[in-house]
Design a protein around this motif. Sequence first.
Motif, PDB file in Angstrom:
ATOM      1  N   UNK A  45       0.814  -1.211   0.000  1.00 33.86           N
ATOM      2  CA  UNK A  45       0.000   0.000   0.000  1.00 33.86           C
ATOM      3  C   UNK A  45       0.851   1.266   0.000  1.00 33.86           C
ATOM      4  N   UNK A  47       4.373   3.535  -0.398  1.00 39.08           N
ATOM      5  CA  UNK A  47       5.618   3.558  -1.156  1.00 39.08           C
ATOM      6  C   UNK A  47       6.804   3.355  -0.213  1.00 39.08           C
ATOM      7  N   UNK A 210       3.203   9.536   3.167  1.00 41.27           N
ATOM      8  CA  UNK A 210       3.218   9.962   1.766  1.00 41.27           C
ATOM      9  C   UNK A 210       4.611  10.263   1.231  1.00 41.27           C
ATOM     10  N   UNK A 212       5.715  13.297   0.790  1.00 42.11           N
ATOM     11  CA  UNK A 212       5.752  14.606   0.124  1.00 42.11           C
ATOM     12  C   UNK A 212       5.017  15.691   0.905  1.00 42.11           C
ATOM     13  N   UNK A 214       2.142  15.648   2.948  1.00 37.03           N
ATOM     14  CA  UNK A 214       0.687  15.750   3.088  1.00 37.03           C
ATOM     15  C   UNK A 214       0.152  15.200   4.406  1.00 37.03           C
TER      16      UNK A 214
ATOM     17  N   UNK B  22      -7.048  15.496   6.637  1.00 41.27           N
ATOM     18  CA  UNK B  22      -5.908  14.764   7.178  1.00 41.27           C
ATOM     19  C   UNK B  22      -5.046  14.096   6.128  1.00 41.27           C
ATOM     20  N   UNK B  23      -5.515  14.089   4.881  1.00 39.03           N
ATOM     21  CA  UNK B  23      -4.716  13.484   3.819  1.00 39.03           C
ATOM     22  C   UNK B  23      -4.320  14.513   2.768  1.00 39.03           C
ATOM     23  N   UNK B  24      -4.642  15.777   3.030  1.00 39.69           N
ATOM     24  CA  UNK B  24      -4.481  16.793   1.988  1.00 39.69           C
ATOM     25  C   UNK B  24      -3.947  18.095   2.568  1.00 39.69           C
ATOM     26  N   UNK B  25      -3.517  18.056   3.844  1.00 39.09           N
ATOM     27  CA  UNK B  25      -3.022  19.256   4.501  1.00 39.09           C
ATOM     28  C   UNK B  25      -4.032  20.383   4.396  1.00 39.09           C
ATOM     29  N   UNK B 267      -6.747   8.037   2.041  1.00 34.76           N
ATOM     30  CA  UNK B 267      -5.411   7.437   1.983  1.00 34.76           C
ATOM     31  C   UNK B 267      -4.843   7.383   0.568  1.00 34.76           C
ATOM     32  N   UNK B 268      -5.716   7.298  -0.438  1.00 35.31           N
ATOM     33  CA  UNK B 268      -5.222   7.224  -1.823  1.00 35.31           C
ATOM     34  C   UNK B 268      -4.370   8.438  -2.181  1.00 35.31           C
ATOM     35  N   UNK B 269      -4.673   9.608  -1.574  1.00 35.11           N
ATOM     36  CA  UNK B 269      -3.857  10.802  -1.838  1.00 35.11           C
ATOM     37  C   UNK B 269      -2.410  10.630  -1.389  1.00 35.11           C
ATOM     38  N   UNK B 270      -2.199   9.766  -0.403  1.00 31.83           N
ATOM     39  CA  UNK B 270      -0.865   9.629   0.176  1.00 31.83           C
ATOM     40  C   UNK B 270       0.013   8.695  -0.644  1.00 31.83           C
ATOM     41  N   UNK B 271      -0.604   7.736  -1.329  1.00 34.53           N
ATOM     42  CA  UNK B 271       0.198   6.818  -2.137  1.00 34.53           C
ATOM     43  C   UNK B 271       0.325   7.329  -3.567  1.00 34.53           C
ATOM     44  N   UNK B 273      -0.118  11.130  -5.291  1.00 33.14           N
ATOM     45  CA  UNK B 273      -0.521  12.534  -5.139  1.00 33.14           C
ATOM     46  C   UNK B 273      -1.530  12.986  -6.193  1.00 33.14           C
TER      47      UNK B 273
END
Lengths: 243, 303
Positions: A45, A47, A210, A212, A214, B22-25, B267-271, B273
């Motif tokens: 899941x 990186x 992440x 980067x 976030x 929380x996943x997008x600042x 969570x998809x935003x973290x893996x 961007x």
Amino acid sequence: MKQGFFTITDNTRLAPNTYRMVLAGDTSAITAPGQFVNIALTGKFLRRPISVCDWEEGTLTILYKVVGKGTAQMSEMVSGQTLDLLTGLGNGYDLDKAGDRPLLIGGGAGAPPMYALAKHLLARGKHPSVILGFNTAAERFYQAEFAALGLPVTVTTVDGSAGTKGFVTDAMPAIDYTYIYTCGPGPMLKAVYDSSVTSGQFSFEERMGCGFGACMGCTCQTKYGNKRICREGPVLEKEEILW
Amino acid sequence: MVKTAVTLSGIRLDNPVIPASGTFGFGYEFAQWYDINCLGAISVKGTTREPRFGNPAPRIAETEGGMLNAVGLQNPGIDQVLAEELPRLRELYTKPIIHNISGFSMDEYVECCAKADASPHTDLIEVNVSCPNVHHGGMSFGTDPNMVYDVTRAVKAVCKKPVYLKLSPNVTDIVSIAKACAEGGADGLSLINTLMGMRIDLKRRAPILANTTGGLSGPAVFPVALRMVWQVYEAVDLPIIGMGGVSSAEDVVEMMLAGATAVQVGAANLTDPMACKTIIDDLPGVLERLGVQDINELIGGAH
């Protein structure tokens, strides 16, 4: 920061658990030694953040230690396979503060970023020295590659099976240096911090979401406020570090 | 041309895709990856009254099909968020902003929501009730219908903007919590927050997270989230923002068929961007293949 697909052109074992992977792709987002890339792996899941050992236009070299399932999966990949990478992550080392004789100290899996750093410092006419610390002679890697750059290389091993017996800090007093650049495990960074007689830059490791900036997963406290290891780090100045 | 616009309590979204709090600042970090004006809305980092550092590291652990986080609501506090973070986001972004608010006491919720309500940058307030109540032995607000009702009433009394309650899935009966929100006057519901979980390091024989437990997110929780959205849609007549493991345009469609009006991506935003942008770009094609002319026809369409 950039996302891109890279093609593996080499994936070679250097030591029992350490591999070198060379990748072809767009390296234009990488701006400083000490930055890292974040690698997506099939079935995993998150990186895997790995420091950049060296890069040129179109070519990226990483050295990685197999520490879990993700890096084990990487070690089984072969030339021609592709990987999805985020590149140009983290601040990297600031070369302007090196003085004439910077000392580069890499411990184990923290040694790789010292390679590109040494090359860039040499290109600026500096006179760097390097200390590479390992547990045993068998775990050594890149000693010859550092030596081939034409700079003095001191190797330490904890068991004394190669080079100076002991830790990297045991080799520091014999070297006359103007600045410290280091990367390695936390206890080693602390020991270097305590032993160093000049200012310096220390590269830290933390579990990341992440990579980067976030998720706030890797935030640490410094004398100058909260910093994300992945964004304002991984390199911190000696003067700001809180242990 | 497929219609993708949806409306949340009178606020128009160009499409239903919203990065989750929380996943997008505070959004602007992602403007380096793509033009964030393509988003339906943004739910910004959970904000508390005082600045918070959050939990000690490690805060992140990987799981099969997801991740655990125990960030601990790190944020610079409501005053700085309103004075600096949201104006900074507004320089780059003109679409709706959802301000996610957390609190550890009733007073804190009321004070923060009132301030957020007064901000020119905020369009909708999303109240996170998964925090422990310091006045009730640390019991989570969101696990008790009475406390959820009280928070909803108190917050609604000081807000003119729409108030959505963001629900915890760590409850026996999410429907009773959702009903309490409705009775308290909530304008809508966001669900689900993360599921509490943990991992243990085999070599150290100790929890990986310094906080011992953390919130599970990622594709692993999608079926749980979908089920809860389905149940709440059946029982409560409020718009729902569905979330939990959404990673593709197909997931958005599925969540809307279960009853969501809009969908958050976490969570998809973290893996990746680019995750939200990719989902938004993919959405019209997916809808066309399904013969959908207006995305609104999907809402609750599987019931």
